[in-house]
Scaffold this active site. Structure first.
Site, PDB file in Angstrom:
ATOM      1  N   GLU A  55      -0.770  -4.877   4.017  1.00  0.00           N
ATOM      2  CA  GLU A  55      -0.280  -3.727   3.248  1.00  0.00           C
ATOM      3  C   GLU A  55      -1.452  -3.118   2.475  1.00  0.00           C
ATOM      4  O   GLU A  55      -2.067  -3.787   1.628  1.00  0.00           O
ATOM      5  CB  GLU A  55       0.832  -4.126   2.260  1.00  0.00           C
ATOM      6  CG  GLU A  55       1.419  -2.881   1.600  1.00  0.00           C
ATOM      7  CD  GLU A  55       2.290  -3.102   0.369  1.00  0.00           C
ATOM      8  OE1 GLU A  55       2.754  -2.102  -0.200  1.00  0.00           O
ATOM      9  OE2 GLU A  55       2.471  -4.270  -0.036  1.00  0.00           O
ATOM     10  N   ASP A  80      -5.543  -4.236  -2.449  1.00  0.00           N
ATOM     11  CA  ASP A  80      -5.642  -3.192  -3.473  1.00  0.00           C
ATOM     12  C   ASP A  80      -6.933  -3.434  -4.245  1.00  0.00           C
ATOM     13  O   ASP A  80      -7.469  -4.541  -4.249  1.00  0.00           O
ATOM     14  CB  ASP A  80      -4.443  -3.235  -4.437  1.00  0.00           C
ATOM     15  CG  ASP A  80      -4.170  -1.870  -5.072  1.00  0.00           C
ATOM     16  OD1 ASP A  80      -3.145  -1.238  -4.730  1.00  0.00           O
ATOM     17  OD2 ASP A  80      -4.983  -1.431  -5.925  1.00  0.00           O
ATOM     18  N   ASP A 129      -1.683   7.761  -2.730  1.00  0.00           N
ATOM     19  CA  ASP A 129      -1.975   9.082  -3.276  1.00  0.00           C
ATOM     20  C   ASP A 129      -2.217  10.022  -2.081  1.00  0.00           C
ATOM     21  O   ASP A 129      -3.016   9.702  -1.202  1.00  0.00           O
ATOM     22  CB  ASP A 129      -3.241   8.966  -4.152  1.00  0.00           C
ATOM     23  CG  ASP A 129      -3.541  10.268  -4.877  1.00  0.00           C
ATOM     24  OD1 ASP A 129      -3.355  11.348  -4.268  1.00  0.00           O
ATOM     25  OD2 ASP A 129      -3.978  10.204  -6.027  1.00  0.00           O
ATOM     26  N   TYR A 210       6.625   2.036  -6.730  1.00  0.00           N
ATOM     27  CA  TYR A 210       6.626   3.505  -6.758  1.00  0.00           C
ATOM     28  C   TYR A 210       7.849   4.082  -6.067  1.00  0.00           C
ATOM     29  O   TYR A 210       8.376   5.108  -6.485  1.00  0.00           O
ATOM     30  CB  TYR A 210       5.342   4.062  -6.116  1.00  0.00           C
ATOM     31  CG  TYR A 210       4.208   4.177  -7.104  1.00  0.00           C
ATOM     32  CD1 TYR A 210       3.834   5.399  -7.625  1.00  0.00           C
ATOM     33  CD2 TYR A 210       3.526   3.040  -7.537  1.00  0.00           C
ATOM     34  CE1 TYR A 210       2.802   5.504  -8.548  1.00  0.00           C
ATOM     35  CE2 TYR A 210       2.497   3.126  -8.451  1.00  0.00           C
ATOM     36  CZ  TYR A 210       2.141   4.362  -8.959  1.00  0.00           C
ATOM     37  OH  TYR A 210       1.126   4.445  -9.869  1.00  0.00           O
ATOM     38  N   GLU A 211       8.288   3.431  -5.012  1.00  0.00           N
ATOM     39  CA  GLU A 211       9.463   3.922  -4.277  1.00  0.00           C
ATOM     40  C   GLU A 211      10.674   3.993  -5.212  1.00  0.00           C
ATOM     41  O   GLU A 211      11.411   4.978  -5.225  1.00  0.00           O
ATOM     42  CB  GLU A 211       9.748   2.968  -3.105  1.00  0.00           C
ATOM     43  CG  GLU A 211      10.867   3.405  -2.175  1.00  0.00           C
ATOM     44  CD  GLU A 211      10.884   2.555  -0.894  1.00  0.00           C
ATOM     45  OE1 GLU A 211      10.131   1.552  -0.814  1.00  0.00           O
ATOM     46  OE2 GLU A 211      11.648   2.905   0.013  1.00  0.00           O
TER      47      GLU A 211
HETATM   48  C1  LIG Z   1       0.406   5.133  -5.850  1.00  0.00           C
HETATM   49  S1  LIG Z   1      -0.019   3.476  -5.866  1.00  0.00           S
HETATM   50  C2  LIG Z   1       1.181   2.738  -4.798  1.00  0.00           C
HETATM   51  C3  LIG Z   1       1.294   1.257  -5.015  1.00  0.00           C
HETATM   52  C4  LIG Z   1       2.360   0.554  -4.151  1.00  0.00           C
HETATM   53  N1  LIG Z   1       2.077   0.692  -2.746  1.00  0.00           N
HETATM   54  C5  LIG Z   1       3.729   1.067  -4.462  1.00  0.00           C
HETATM   55  O1  LIG Z   1       4.302   1.775  -3.621  1.00  0.00           O
HETATM   56  O2  LIG Z   1       4.251   0.735  -5.533  1.00  0.00           O
HETATM   57  C6  LIG Z   1      -1.480   3.484  -4.857  1.00  0.00           C
HETATM   58  C7  LIG Z   1      -2.251   2.170  -4.898  1.00  0.00           C
HETATM   59  O3  LIG Z   1      -3.319   2.266  -3.968  1.00  0.00           O
HETATM   60  C8  LIG Z   1      -4.481   1.701  -4.547  1.00  0.00           C
HETATM   61  N2  LIG Z   1      -5.633   2.365  -3.934  1.00  0.00           N
HETATM   62  C9  LIG Z   1      -5.817   3.696  -3.819  1.00  0.00           C
HETATM   63  N3  LIG Z   1      -6.968   3.956  -3.183  1.00  0.00           N
HETATM   64  C10 LIG Z   1      -7.510   2.738  -2.884  1.00  0.00           C
HETATM   65  C11 LIG Z   1      -8.701   2.343  -2.221  1.00  0.00           C
HETATM   66  N4  LIG Z   1      -9.542   3.237  -1.726  1.00  0.00           N
HETATM   67  N5  LIG Z   1      -8.943   1.016  -2.093  1.00  0.00           N
HETATM   68  C12 LIG Z   1      -8.080   0.102  -2.604  1.00  0.00           C
HETATM   69  N6  LIG Z   1      -6.930   0.424  -3.234  1.00  0.00           N
HETATM   70  C13 LIG Z   1      -6.657   1.726  -3.378  1.00  0.00           C
HETATM   71  C14 LIG Z   1      -4.370   1.978  -6.028  1.00  0.00           C
HETATM   72  O4  LIG Z   1      -5.119   1.055  -6.783  1.00  0.00           O
HETATM   73  C15 LIG Z   1      -2.863   1.859  -6.253  1.00  0.00           C
HETATM   74  O5  LIG Z   1      -2.488   0.557  -6.659  1.00  0.00           O
END
Ligand SMILES: C[S@@+](CC[C@H](N)C(=O)[O-])C[C@H]1O[C@@H](n2cnc3c(N)ncnc32)[C@H](O)[C@@H]1O
Length: 262
Positions: A55, A80, A129, A210-211
């Site tokens: 994931e 992450d 994002d 987030y969902e």
């Molecule tokens: C919007 S959050 C979503 C978290 C989780 N998947 C959820 O749905 O609750 C995006 C996550 O992606 C991680 N992330 C974004 N860009 C990343 C990167 N280039 N490398 C590692 N993690 C990244 C951020 O640290 C964050 O925890």
């Protein structure tokens, strides 16, 4: 750094299922950093040959942990860069004694350095994002898909769950442009289910952090499952202009705490 974060990091450093390799060993000046589990996750960590599911951007790790509970015959690795978030899933899975889940703290840009060719059966990308202004940072852009193909099995699949109409449209157009037909698709997973009832149940029975928040705000959740082009293929990027998500501000300074995840 806050005391609380420091305490979490200190605890995580003792967890046997959390891997936090030094980023600088794997950056562009060391493109062949030697991560010992690369190619050896099955043998040296999980101790079985069950399929490995990764994931990307697992945040708090609740989805990886939920999947690990639901599918004991698969192994899950949450990735992450943010350790303080990952801590909650890591702690929960350790306390519960789950043996089929691990966490890798690294940048997704480096992901192909942590898995060998054909090592991974599925990739989940959950609520990334959408990176509306920076195409190459989108986790479904062709540069990332090419990286994933380096370690995904030939019949391996990618799942995308997103709230973002922008990212969903972008990914759909990219697949279309490159002749990839998604295997499963819904532009509103909770109101327009995918065809197969069992799969629908699997897709909605666990929700990410987030969902839950986006559902709470009344947004529709979109889902795509597809196979990327094989390693070494080349993609064409879509040229269409895609409307930005109206509910999301894209300057960090404009974000609400909920959007920035603080
Ligand atoms: C919007 S959050 C979503 C978290 C989780 N998947 C959820 O749905 O609750 C995006 C996550 O992606 C991680 N992330 C974004 N860009 C990343 C990167 N280039 N490398 C590692 N993690 C990244 C951020 O640290 C964050 O925890």
């Amino acid at each position: 750094m806050s005391k609380n974060k420091l305490a979490k990091f200190a605890l995580m450093a003792t967890y046997p299922h959390v891997f936090q390799p030094e980023i600088h060993h794997f950056d562009s000046s060391h493109p062949q950093g030697d991560f010992p589990l690369r190619g050896n996750w099955a043998k040296d960590f999980f101790g079985n040959e069950n399929p490995i599911v990764v994931e990307l951007g697992c945040g708090h790790g609740d989805y990886a942990v939920g999947l690990a509970r639901q599918f004991p015959e698969k192994n899950f690795i949450g990735v992450d860069i943010k350790g303080a978030r990952m801590y909650s899933g890591a702690k929960e899975s350790l306390e519960e004694g789950l043996k089929n889940v691990a966490f890798l703290r690294t940048r997704i840009e480096l992901i192909a350095q942590f898995f060998a060719q054909n090592e991974v059966s599925e990739i989940w990308i959950t609520f990334p994002d959408p990176q509306m202004k920076k195409r190459n940072k989108r986790l479904t852009s062709s540069s990332f898909l090419l990286q994933y193909a380096r370690f995904l099995k030939p019949d391996g699949v990618i799942h995308l769950k997103t709230d973002s109409p922008f990212l969903y449209t972008y990914t759909t157009l990219l697949l279309e442009k490159n002749g990839i037909a998604p295997e499963l698709v819904s532009d509103d997973l909770y109101h327009r289910p995918v065809a197969d009832e069992r799969q629908q149940e699997e897709l909605t029975s666990i929700q990410t952090h987030y969902e839950k928040q986006w559902l709470g705000r009344g947004l529709s959740i979109k889902y795509l499952r597809f196979r990327p082009l094989p390693e070494g293929a080349s993609y064409e990027e879509p040229e269409e202009e895609i409307e930005f998500d109206a509910y999301r501000s894209y300057g960090r300074e404009k974000r609400t705490p909920q959007q920035s995840g603080k």
